[in-house]
Write a protein that holds these residues in place. Structure first.
Motif, PDB file in Angstrom:
ATOM      1  N   LEU A 202       0.804  -1.218   0.000  1.00 53.70           N
ATOM      2  CA  LEU A 202       0.000   0.000   0.000  1.00 53.70           C
ATOM      3  C   LEU A 202       0.836   1.266   0.000  1.00 53.70           C
ATOM      4  O   LEU A 202       0.435   2.280  -0.576  1.00 53.70           O
ATOM      5  N   LEU A 203       1.992   1.228   0.675  1.00 56.59           N
ATOM      6  CA  LEU A 203       2.814   2.422   0.831  1.00 56.59           C
ATOM      7  C   LEU A 203       4.278   2.080   0.603  1.00 56.59           C
ATOM      8  O   LEU A 203       4.756   1.029   1.046  1.00 56.59           O
ATOM      9  N   PRO A 204       5.028   2.956  -0.046  1.00 55.78           N
ATOM     10  CA  PRO A 204       6.456   2.715  -0.243  1.00 55.78           C
ATOM     11  C   PRO A 204       7.260   3.052   1.003  1.00 55.78           C
ATOM     12  O   PRO A 204       6.758   3.650   1.960  1.00 55.78           O
ATOM     13  N   ILE A 205       8.530   2.696   0.956  1.00 49.53           N
ATOM     14  CA  ILE A 205       9.480   3.096   1.992  1.00 49.53           C
ATOM     15  C   ILE A 205       9.459   4.613   2.144  1.00 49.53           C
ATOM     16  O   ILE A 205       9.341   5.355   1.168  1.00 49.53           O
ATOM     17  N   ALA A 278      18.151  -4.159  -5.297  1.00 47.04           N
ATOM     18  CA  ALA A 278      16.946  -4.368  -6.101  1.00 47.04           C
ATOM     19  C   ALA A 278      15.694  -4.354  -5.231  1.00 47.04           C
ATOM     20  O   ALA A 278      14.650  -3.817  -5.630  1.00 47.04           O
ATOM     21  N   THR A 279      15.798  -4.927  -4.042  1.00 45.92           N
ATOM     22  CA  THR A 279      14.644  -4.957  -3.142  1.00 45.92           C
ATOM     23  C   THR A 279      14.304  -3.552  -2.666  1.00 45.92           C
ATOM     24  O   THR A 279      13.128  -3.183  -2.571  1.00 45.92           O
ATOM     25  N   ALA A 286      11.171   3.121  -6.769  1.00 45.02           N
ATOM     26  CA  ALA A 286      12.154   3.895  -7.529  1.00 45.02           C
ATOM     27  C   ALA A 286      12.222   3.394  -8.969  1.00 45.02           C
ATOM     28  O   ALA A 286      11.908   2.235  -9.261  1.00 45.02           O
ATOM     29  N   ALA A 287      12.667   4.254  -9.873  1.00 47.85           N
ATOM     30  CA  ALA A 287      12.708   3.916 -11.290  1.00 47.85           C
ATOM     31  C   ALA A 287      13.937   3.095 -11.667  1.00 47.85           C
ATOM     32  O   ALA A 287      13.955   2.448 -12.705  1.00 47.85           O
ATOM     33  N   GLY A 288      14.974   3.142 -10.842  1.00 47.55           N
ATOM     34  CA  GLY A 288      16.190   2.413 -11.160  1.00 47.55           C
ATOM     35  C   GLY A 288      17.246   2.658 -10.104  1.00 47.55           C
ATOM     36  O   GLY A 288      16.967   3.214  -9.032  1.00 47.55           O
ATOM     37  N   ASP A 289      18.479   2.266 -10.404  1.00 45.48           N
ATOM     38  CA  ASP A 289      19.541   2.329  -9.406  1.00 45.48           C
ATOM     39  C   ASP A 289      19.804   3.751  -8.941  1.00 45.48           C
ATOM     40  O   ASP A 289      19.960   3.999  -7.736  1.00 45.48           O
ATOM     41  N   GLU A 294      19.312   7.655  -4.495  1.00 45.40           N
ATOM     42  CA  GLU A 294      18.831   8.923  -3.946  1.00 45.40           C
ATOM     43  C   GLU A 294      17.862   8.680  -2.784  1.00 45.40           C
ATOM     44  O   GLU A 294      17.911   9.380  -1.773  1.00 45.40           O
ATOM     45  N   GLY A 295      16.991   7.705  -2.953  1.00 47.94           N
ATOM     46  CA  GLY A 295      16.059   7.377  -1.872  1.00 47.94           C
ATOM     47  C   GLY A 295      16.772   6.840  -0.654  1.00 47.94           C
ATOM     48  O   GLY A 295      16.430   7.185   0.482  1.00 47.94           O
ATOM     49  N   ALA A 296      17.782   6.005  -0.872  1.00 46.09           N
ATOM     50  CA  ALA A 296      18.540   5.464   0.249  1.00 46.09           C
ATOM     51  C   ALA A 296      19.249   6.575   1.020  1.00 46.09           C
ATOM     52  O   ALA A 296      19.354   6.532   2.253  1.00 46.09           O
TER      53      ALA A 296
END
Length: 373
Positions: A202-205, A278-279, A286-289, A294-296
């Motif tokens: 339902l919700l992302p990180i 990947a997880t 996220a769209a890719g690496d 950036e999210g990390a």
């Protein structure tokens, strides 16, 4: 629907999964012999989920046979093994998202079936949060009044420990971890927060995980069986970021433990296993690496730890190859009231020495929740 890719997949991912997480599987309740038999014949990553599903089906069949004979304890134990098999079938496996979701659903269903026999008082809690319902499992100690040393007829509410998963774990993995706290008289709430388990559908990180923790505490308000003036939190792996952050923003948490957690997840990104990256990309939407990295980088305790006034126990292993031990040292150095325990022989989350870190964390939280006035 996402289909399994046609091109062959290197068995490096099979090797990575077994090398990085074998101790975790066993610590969480997978029989070592099952682990060896299930992984020994795997040549390609595509085979991982079907092999673990087959193991789960075997244990589910044993559970059904035991239940048919009225052997309910044996049935519950077999359903728990089935739940763990289904959970680990899909925990970092992303080749077919439909099959992955089906395996996760089987894990959830088998765990609740196990609860009905092994702990009938276990309870599913649904938590309103930003228009959706987060899922959590609540368990209470059988003899909590005896453990907290209070007289019959007086306040018999149990202290509560919030158990916070990491990137690829979920509440279905925590039955044996919960038992360590229950045995000491503390209730547990294992939470699937944003990006985790069924709530992750339902919700992302998100970096501000404290919102989900505060909502979980709010959802338990008014219960007569829990003492919400005595709340602790323990997070494992990425949950070791979420737990201290939640405590920094919600002072209803009186003590917190971070096991194998990062100070700055973005700094760990280049050295993370491919499956872990990947997880994260999947759970962060996220769209890719590059976007994943950036999210990390947003998952950082920089500037947060100075406001964490509660006692913090930081546990790490010097042999951790996923979250470097220097990350734990940084957390302990910047939190005002931190204790660092670094095991020279510990791997990631010290799952190769659960008999050391689990009693330590449970006893430490007990002393701060139950011994303190």
């Amino acid at each position: 629907m996402t289909h399994v890719r046609d091109e062959p997949v290197s068995d490096a991912r099979v090797r990575a999964a077994t090398e990085h997480w074998a101790p975790r599987f066993v610590a969480q309740g997978v029989d070592y012999n099952d682990f060896v038999r299930t992984t020994a014949g795997l040549q390609h990553w595509e085979q991982w989920l079907p092999a673990w599903i087959m193991l789960g089906d075997e244990h589910a069949a044993l559970a059904g046979e035991a239940a048919g004979r009225g052997r309910m304890r044996s049935a519950g134990e077999a359903y728990l093994r089935a739940a763990l098999s289904y959970h680990f079938a899909q925990f970092v496996w992303l080749l077919d998202l439909t099959a992955r979701k089906q395996a996760a659903r089987k894990a959830i269903e088998c765990l609740y079936t196990a609860h009905r026999t092994l702990d009938p008082a276990a309870e599913r809690v649904e938590i309103p949060f930003e228009g959706v319902m987060l899922a959590a499992n609540l368990r209470r100690p059988a003899n909590h009044a005896e453990w907290v040393g209070i007289e019959r007829g007086r306040d018999r509410r149990s202290p509560l420990v919030l158990l916070i998963p990491g990137l690829d774990s979920a509440k279905e993995e925590f039955f044996h971890w919960e038992e360590v706290f229950l045995a000491r008289g503390m209730a547990t709430l294992s939470l699937d927060g944003p990006g985790q388990g069924e709530s992750g559908e339902l919700l992302p990180i998100r970096q501000d995980y404290e919102g989900a923790v505060s909502a979980a505490i709010d959802a338990l308000a008014g219960r007569e069986d829990l003492d919400l003036t005595r709340i602790g939190a323990a997070g494992v792996s990425l949950g070791g970021y979420y737990a201290p952050r939640a405590a920094a923003f919600d002072d209803r948490i009186r003590a917190v433990a971070a096991i194998g957690g990062p100070f700055d997840f973005g700094a760990c990104w280049p050295h993370l296993p491919e499956l872990t990256r990947a997880t994260f990309i999947h759970h962060a939407r996220a769209a890719g690496d590059a976007e994943g990295r950036e999210g990390a980088a947003r998952l950082s305790l920089r500037g947060v730890l100075p406001r964490l006034r509660q006692p913090l126990l930081v546990v790490s292993g010097r042999l951790d190859r996923i979250i470097p031990p220097e990350q734990a040292e940084r957390v302990a150095a910047e939190a005002p009231n931190a204790t660092l325990v670094m095991y020279p022989d510990g791997n990631h989350v010290c799952n190769n020495i659960p008999y050391k870190y689990r009693p330590l964390v449970a006893d430490w939280l007990w002393e701060r929740l139950c011994d303190a006035p």
